[in-house]
Design a protein around this motif. Structure first.
Motif, mmCIF file in Angstrom:
data_model
loop_
_atom_site.group_PDB
_atom_site.id
_atom_site.type_symbol
_atom_site.label_atom_id
_atom_site.label_comp_id
_atom_site.label_asym_id
_atom_site.label_seq_id
_atom_site.Cartn_x
_atom_site.Cartn_y
_atom_site.Cartn_z
ATOM 1 N N ASP A 191 9.874 0.923 -5.888
ATOM 2 C CA ASP A 191 10.443 2.059 -5.261
ATOM 3 C C ASP A 191 10.095 3.121 -6.136
ATOM 4 N N THR A 192 9.001 3.773 -5.631
ATOM 5 C CA THR A 192 8.352 4.976 -6.216
ATOM 6 C C THR A 192 7.767 5.796 -5.409
ATOM 7 N N PRO A 193 7.492 7.267 -5.764
ATOM 8 C CA PRO A 193 6.920 8.105 -4.925
ATOM 9 C C PRO A 193 5.369 7.474 -4.148
ATOM 10 N N MET A 194 4.817 6.733 -5.208
ATOM 11 C CA MET A 194 3.468 6.227 -4.795
ATOM 12 C C MET A 194 3.925 5.345 -3.589
ATOM 13 N N GLN A 195 4.781 4.271 -3.824
ATOM 14 C CA GLN A 195 4.970 3.477 -2.688
ATOM 15 C C GLN A 195 5.346 4.134 -1.427
ATOM 16 N N ASP A 196 6.145 5.267 -1.574
ATOM 17 C CA ASP A 196 6.491 5.811 -0.180
ATOM 18 C C ASP A 196 5.154 6.239 0.532
ATOM 19 N N ARG A 197 4.009 6.880 -0.241
ATOM 20 C CA ARG A 197 2.790 7.288 0.241
ATOM 21 C C ARG A 197 1.993 6.339 0.861
ATOM 22 N N VAL A 198 2.107 4.992 0.283
ATOM 23 C CA VAL A 198 1.241 3.900 0.726
ATOM 24 C C VAL A 198 1.867 3.600 2.058
ATOM 25 N N TRP A 199 2.913 3.576 2.370
ATOM 26 C CA TRP A 199 3.534 2.903 3.565
ATOM 27 C C TRP A 199 3.384 4.284 4.527
ATOM 28 N N GLY A 200 3.234 5.466 4.217
ATOM 29 C CA GLY A 200 3.084 6.513 5.119
ATOM 30 C C GLY A 200 4.115 7.081 6.043
ATOM 31 N N GLY A 201 5.537 6.454 5.665
ATOM 32 C CA GLY A 201 6.536 6.681 6.484
ATOM 33 C C GLY A 201 6.969 5.766 7.463
ATOM 34 N N ASP A 202 6.262 4.530 7.255
ATOM 35 C CA ASP A 202 6.330 3.330 8.242
ATOM 36 C C ASP A 202 7.380 2.481 7.705
ATOM 37 N N ALA A 203 8.455 2.967 8.140
ATOM 38 C CA ALA A 203 9.692 2.346 7.235
ATOM 39 C C ALA A 203 9.825 0.620 7.856
ATOM 40 N N GLN A 204 9.514 0.553 8.936
ATOM 41 C CA GLN A 204 9.690 -0.903 9.642
ATOM 42 C C GLN A 204 8.838 -1.774 8.893
ATOM 43 N N ALA A 205 7.432 -1.318 8.952
ATOM 44 C CA ALA A 205 6.370 -2.182 8.180
ATOM 45 C C ALA A 205 6.703 -2.399 6.620
ATOM 46 N N ARG A 206 7.294 -1.280 5.890
ATOM 47 C CA ARG A 206 7.668 -1.449 4.548
ATOM 48 C C ARG A 206 8.853 -2.614 4.573
ATOM 49 N N THR A 207 9.913 -2.392 5.361
ATOM 50 C CA THR A 207 10.967 -3.478 5.085
ATOM 51 C C THR A 207 10.542 -4.791 5.477
ATOM 52 N N THR A 208 9.624 -5.224 6.346
ATOM 53 C CA THR A 208 9.261 -6.405 6.840
ATOM 54 C C THR A 208 8.315 -7.037 5.602
ATOM 55 N N PHE A 209 7.519 -6.164 5.065
ATOM 56 C CA PHE A 209 6.791 -6.516 3.850
ATOM 57 C C PHE A 209 7.788 -7.074 2.702
#
Length: 251
Positions: free
Chosen positions: A189-207
């Motif tokens: 959980d870092t600002p870089m990880q936020d950028r990688v997922w581009g605001g796609d919270a569902q995809a991030r949660t699933t991964f």
């Protein structure tokens, strides 16, 4: 106080894993030399560390410019006369796109930051460490140095290169008192990880839920690995990349 009076240099110190490491080294008595592109955040971090009784200086540093990196190492030498530990944390993820849609601008930006930046840093850090009998270097690579990942070809290539630099320098300098290792973080959980997922919270949660650990990691958990590799506790460890990935590669 494992690092009491040790001189510790950190690049990319203004946020995320670099910031976490700076705070942890400060709590253990280190004399910090911090570099980052974002001046305001870096200077604020130094003020916070000093307010808590720590010792830190900051210099704006763009690791794609060898002169900036050299100047940061020289700052350590001019203030403290030595360099004991370096954590080369600065890096970027670049633009996400399919392999055939990548462009030279994105490739150059990622490789210049993640590979040239580590190369320049190690070159000048090693020279400084040789003057005082050795030290420990920790590079921030990535789980991406061990595996591929879709749509991030330049980033993945850059992190494989960081491991190549790490292993080569480790072999060259182990008998002269310098250990060189890397941390390979996964989903953190870092600002870089936020950028990688581009605001796609569902995809991030699933991964994240598919990770063996069932959760993402924290910057502080990466810092614990950095502290270990930088410390005498890791005196027989060099040329390795320590995975901090919640079991991602082990699947």
């Amino acid at each position: 106080m494992e690092f009491k009076d040790k001189v510790v240099l950190i690049t990319g110190a203004s946020s995320g894993m670099g910031r976490s490491a700076a705070q942890a080294f400060a709590r253990q008595g280190a004399k910090l030399v911090l570099g980052a592109r974002r001046r305001a955040e870096g200077e604020t971090l130094v003020e916070q560390i000093r307010a808590q009784g720590g010792n830190a200086v900051f210099a704006p540093t763009d690791v794609t410019r060898e002169a900036d990196v050299d100047a940061l190492v020289q700052l350590a030498l001019s203030h403290h006369g030595r360099l004991d530990v370096a954590y080369n944390n600065a890096g970027i993820e670049g633009r996400s796109a399919e392999f055939a849609e990548q462009d030279s601008d994105n490739y150059d930006l990622v490789m210049n930051t993640n590979v040239r930046g580590v190369f320049w840093a190690m070159k000048h850090e090693i020279r400084a460490m040789l003057q005082s009998g050795g030290g420990a270097i920790v590079n921030n690579a990535s789980v991406g140095s061990e595996v591929g990942f879709p749509n991030l070809a330049p980033y993945i290539a850059s992190k494989h290169a960081v491991m190549g630099l790490t292993r080569t320098a480790a072999l060259e300098y182990v008998q002269r008192g310098i250990r060189v290792n890397a941390v390979n973080p996964g989903m953190i959980d870092t600002p870089m990880q936020d950028r990688v997922w581009g605001g796609d919270a569902q995809a991030r949660t699933t991964f994240t839920q598919q990770l063996p650990a069932g959760r993402s990691g924290s910057a502080d958990e990466v810092t614990e690995a950095v502290l270990f590799l930088a410390s005498p506790r890791a005196s027989f460890v060099t040329g390795t990349g320590l995975l901090i990935d919640g079991g991602y590669v082990a699947r």
